[in-house]
Design a protein around this motif. Sequence first.
Motif, short mmCIF file in Angstrom:
data_model
loop_
_atom_site.label_atom_id
_atom_site.label_comp_id
_atom_site.label_asym_id
_atom_site.label_seq_id
_atom_site.Cartn_x
_atom_site.Cartn_y
_atom_site.Cartn_z
N SER A 94 0.81 -1.22 0.00
CA SER A 94 0.00 0.00 0.00
C SER A 94 0.85 1.27 0.00
O SER A 94 0.31 2.36 0.05
N GLN B 41 -1.54 3.80 2.28
CA GLN B 41 -2.95 3.42 2.20
C GLN B 41 -3.46 3.58 0.78
O GLN B 41 -4.49 4.20 0.53
N HIS B 42 -2.70 3.04 -0.17
CA HIS B 42 -3.04 3.09 -1.60
C HIS B 42 -3.29 4.53 -2.05
O HIS B 42 -4.30 4.84 -2.66
#
Length: 107
Positions: free
Chosen positions: A12, A38-39
């Motif tokens: 991520s 977190q992407h």
Amino acid sequence: MAKTVLKVRQDSVAFYLNEVSAGTSNSCKRYALSRTSQHSGTKDGWVRVNSTECQALVSISTEPDLFRAFVNMFEGKKQRPHAHHGGIRGLAGKWEGEAFPARVTNG
């Protein structure tokens, strides 16, 4: 606009090496290494990279080695927070609400 030179992603976390400015007429190009997590939902910050460090990063051929080099460089330098500068319209000024309708600012 910033021009992305390199980008690498693992799980991520993603790193982006951007050319941010050409500086003055007789100086070198300037680069910034940004990290998101977190992407790409969270911008963790950025560090300055000089042109010789950028050339060393460009010469790395495999993606896992490049990711490790980005991690080491990001952790070894002074990290700066990512700041959102008001988007397309710019920051709210003292005229806000007089010439144009007031807008909602975050933060």
